[in-house]
Design a protein around this motif. Structure first.
Motif, PDB file in Angstrom:
ATOM      1  N   TRP A  70     -90.383  79.540  12.027  1.00 34.04           N
ATOM      2  CA  TRP A  70     -90.714  79.792  10.634  1.00 34.04           C
ATOM      3  C   TRP A  70     -91.907  78.968  10.193  1.00 34.04           C
ATOM      4  CZ3 TRP A  70     -85.583  79.796   7.391  1.00 34.04           C
ATOM      5  CH2 TRP A  70     -84.731  80.789   7.894  1.00 34.04           C
ATOM      6  N   ARG A  71     -92.765  79.622   9.452  1.00 28.80           N
ATOM      7  CA  ARG A  71     -93.810  78.867   8.767  1.00 28.80           C
ATOM      8  C   ARG A  71     -93.672  79.166   7.289  1.00 28.80           C
ATOM      9  NH1 ARG A  71     -98.099  80.337  12.763  1.00 28.80           N
ATOM     10  NH2 ARG A  71     -98.590  82.000  11.308  1.00 28.80           N
ATOM     11  N   GLU A  72     -92.446  79.402   6.885  1.00 29.70           N
ATOM     12  CA  GLU A  72     -92.241  79.769   5.494  1.00 29.70           C
ATOM     13  C   GLU A  72     -92.583  78.595   4.587  1.00 29.70           C
ATOM     14  OE1 GLU A  72     -88.467  77.561   6.117  1.00 29.70           O
ATOM     15  OE2 GLU A  72     -90.069  78.478   7.242  1.00 29.70           O
TER      16      GLU A  72
ATOM     17  N   PRO B 105     -88.908  75.623   0.550  1.00 27.60           N
ATOM     18  CA  PRO B 105     -87.983  76.353  -0.336  1.00 27.60           C
ATOM     19  C   PRO B 105     -88.225  76.055  -1.813  1.00 27.60           C
ATOM     20  CG  PRO B 105     -86.802  75.474   1.555  1.00 27.60           C
ATOM     21  CD  PRO B 105     -88.213  74.926   1.638  1.00 27.60           C
ATOM     22  N   ASP B 106     -88.807  74.894  -2.097  1.00 30.63           N
ATOM     23  CA  ASP B 106     -89.089  74.568  -3.498  1.00 30.63           C
ATOM     24  C   ASP B 106     -90.251  75.383  -4.049  1.00 30.63           C
ATOM     25  OD1 ASP B 106     -87.098  72.699  -3.649  1.00 30.63           O
ATOM     26  OD2 ASP B 106     -88.388  71.063  -2.977  1.00 30.63           O
TER      27      ASP B 106
ATOM     28  N   LEU C 135     -90.958  78.752  -3.142  1.00 36.37           N
ATOM     29  CA  LEU C 135     -90.828  80.178  -2.853  1.00 36.37           C
ATOM     30  C   LEU C 135     -91.321  80.999  -4.041  1.00 36.37           C
ATOM     31  CD1 LEU C 135     -87.237  80.229  -1.288  1.00 36.37           C
ATOM     32  CD2 LEU C 135     -89.426  80.306  -0.083  1.00 36.37           C
TER      33      LEU C 135
ATOM     34  N   THR D 190     -90.183  86.398  -2.748  1.00 38.55           N
ATOM     35  CA  THR D 190     -89.357  85.825  -1.685  1.00 38.55           C
ATOM     36  C   THR D 190     -87.986  85.424  -2.217  1.00 38.55           C
ATOM     37  OG1 THR D 190     -91.344  85.008  -0.597  1.00 38.55           O
ATOM     38  CG2 THR D 190     -89.257  84.029   0.084  1.00 38.55           C
ATOM     39  N   ARG D 191     -87.971  84.867  -3.425  1.00 36.72           N
ATOM     40  CA  ARG D 191     -86.689  84.503  -4.032  1.00 36.72           C
ATOM     41  C   ARG D 191     -85.798  85.735  -4.175  1.00 36.72           C
ATOM     42  NH1 ARG D 191     -86.516  79.765  -7.712  1.00 36.72           N
ATOM     43  NH2 ARG D 191     -88.321  78.489  -7.230  1.00 36.72           N
TER      44      ARG D 191
ATOM     45  N   VAL E 153     -84.508  86.720  -0.825  1.00 37.70           N
ATOM     46  CA  VAL E 153     -83.443  85.816  -0.365  1.00 37.70           C
ATOM     47  C   VAL E 153     -82.124  86.185  -1.043  1.00 37.70           C
ATOM     48  CG1 VAL E 153     -82.603  83.423  -0.385  1.00 37.70           C
ATOM     49  CG2 VAL E 153     -84.994  83.906   0.217  1.00 37.70           C
ATOM     50  N   ARG E 154     -82.200  86.428  -2.358  1.00 37.73           N
ATOM     51  CA  ARG E 154     -80.981  86.812  -3.083  1.00 37.73           C
ATOM     52  C   ARG E 154     -80.414  88.117  -2.531  1.00 37.73           C
ATOM     53  NH1 ARG E 154     -83.583  84.317  -7.698  1.00 37.73           N
ATOM     54  NH2 ARG E 154     -84.703  86.230  -8.168  1.00 37.73           N
TER      55      ARG E 154
ATOM     56  N   ILE F  93     -73.230  76.804  -3.170  1.00 36.94           N
ATOM     57  CA  ILE F  93     -73.666  77.050  -4.550  1.00 36.94           C
ATOM     58  C   ILE F  93     -72.708  76.399  -5.544  1.00 36.94           C
ATOM     59  CG2 ILE F  93     -74.329  78.787  -6.250  1.00 36.94           C
ATOM     60  CD1 ILE F  93     -76.040  78.691  -3.663  1.00 36.94           C
TER      61      ILE F  93
ATOM     62  N   LEU G 185     -82.913  85.958   7.052  1.00 40.03           N
ATOM     63  CA  LEU G 185     -84.148  85.403   6.494  1.00 40.03           C
ATOM     64  C   LEU G 185     -85.232  85.321   7.558  1.00 40.03           C
ATOM     65  CD1 LEU G 185     -82.799  82.561   4.160  1.00 40.03           C
ATOM     66  CD2 LEU G 185     -83.371  84.933   3.617  1.00 40.03           C
TER      67      LEU G 185
END
Lengths: 244, 91
Positions: free
Chosen positions: A152-154, A157-158, A160, A164-165, A168-169, A188, A222
């Motif tokens: 991954w080179r995503e 997460p802070d 996104l 992308t969010r 992910v959802r 969660i 993901l």
């Protein structure tokens, strides 16, 4: 934090009831989890215990929105979520005399909601595990070397972006009910392992195994997305080829 | 140091397969100290496992980031839901 799996403040565990419309969800023990609000106010609880209709409505209007959001995350369906919220409020109000005020009212109510959502999941047809879930289980049974690992080179997460969010959802919602539920409870809602085991009625060991499989299933989803969207680097073709 | 599929590191004495079993406890801070040291040693020695761990942690972070409600006030509950609950309560 002390908690009893079956009772709280004298309330009864209604876990085995199957008709959620007429039988409220079980009333869980108090724990300091992410609560929908601080309603530990003794005056409010006193009004509820006195049967003050205005107090019931105040609580619904204050906490109903956040509770609905939680239920939607767990159930992936707004109609089911509304029913779960209604079941939770009815259960709480009908058992309010048993609320011993050792925890915040919001925390107590939140746990009732979690149980109502679990009831709903149990009574609706189970979503079968997807092929990716099954793939993840293969990983769990062996090791990472059995699958190619996309590097991954995503983004952090802070950081996104909205797309992308949303994706992910979406991927979370496409997990099997079992996998999505365990992720919701642990990652969660932040119940600890023991609390999760008690809520789900399974062993601590089973919680860990299920959670691990659920996270792997989500990781695979993901990873596939990040690769398809060009946010991942070249895949490890296999561990043998990529080792230093 | 390299490791082949399923074998063990001489120093860490933890195989890649065992690492998978420790992953959940590690990220949840439930791994006993001794196993944690072996786990971390394996991660220092095994690139694919380190990448695997990074992805595992990123998955959890992304999940929290996208699903946690945060501190913003949620929208009010739908009026029909409020009315339905009050009606069911007989209020």
């Amino acid at each position: 934090m002390a908690m009893g799996p079956r009772t709280m403040g004298g309330t009864v565990d209604l876990r085995n009831h199957t008709n959620t419309a007429s039988s409220p969800a079980s009333v869980p023990a108090p724990v300091e989890v992410a609560a929908p609000g601080d309603f530990g106010d003794a005056a409010l609880v006193a009004r509820l215990k006195a049967g003050d209709a205005r107090a019931f409505e105040d609580v619904i209007r204050e906490l109903g929105g956040r509770m609905l959001a939680t239920a939607v995350r767990m159930l992936s369906n707004e109609d089911d979520a509304k029913e779960a919220v209604q079941d939770a409020f009815l259960s709480a109000f009908r058992n309010i005399q048993n609320f011993d005020e050792k925890s915040k009212f919001g925390t107590w109510l939140h746990r009732i909601l979690i149980n109502a959502c679990l009831m709903k999941l149990r009574t609706r047809r189970r979503k079968p595990a997807s092929s990716l879930d099954e793939l993840a289980e293969r990983v769990n049974g062996g090791n990472h070397a059995e699958l190619p690992i996309a590097s991954w080179r995503e983004k952090n997460p802070d950081e996104l972006d909205d797309e992308t969010r949303a994706r992910v959802r979406e991927e979370i919602q496409h997990l099997s009910d079992e996998h999505r539920t365990i992720i919701m409870l642990r990652d969660i809602e932040e119940l600890n392992t023991e609390e999760t085991a008690q809520v789900l009625g399974i062993s601590v060991s089973a919680v860990k195994t299920r959670l691990h499989r659920a996270r792997l299933a989500l990781r695979e989803r993901l990873s596939k997305y990040f690769v398809e969207s060009g946010q991942a680097g070249g895949a490890y073709g296999g561990v043998e080829d990529s080792r230093p | 140091m390299s490791c082949s599929k399923g074998d063990q590191h001489g120093a860490a004495h933890v195989s890649c397969k065992e690492i998978c079993q420790f992953l959940c406890d590690y990220v949840d801070h439930e791994l006993p100290t001794a196993q944690r040291e072996s786990f971390l040693q394996h991660m220092r020695d095994c690139g694919p496992c380190a990448e695997y761990l990074r992805q595992y942690e990123s998955t959890i972070k992304a999940c929290k980031k996208c699903m946690c409600p945060g501190h913003s006030k949620p929208p009010p509950p739908p009026e029909d839901m409020v009315r339905a609950i009050m009606k069911a309560m007989g209020k």
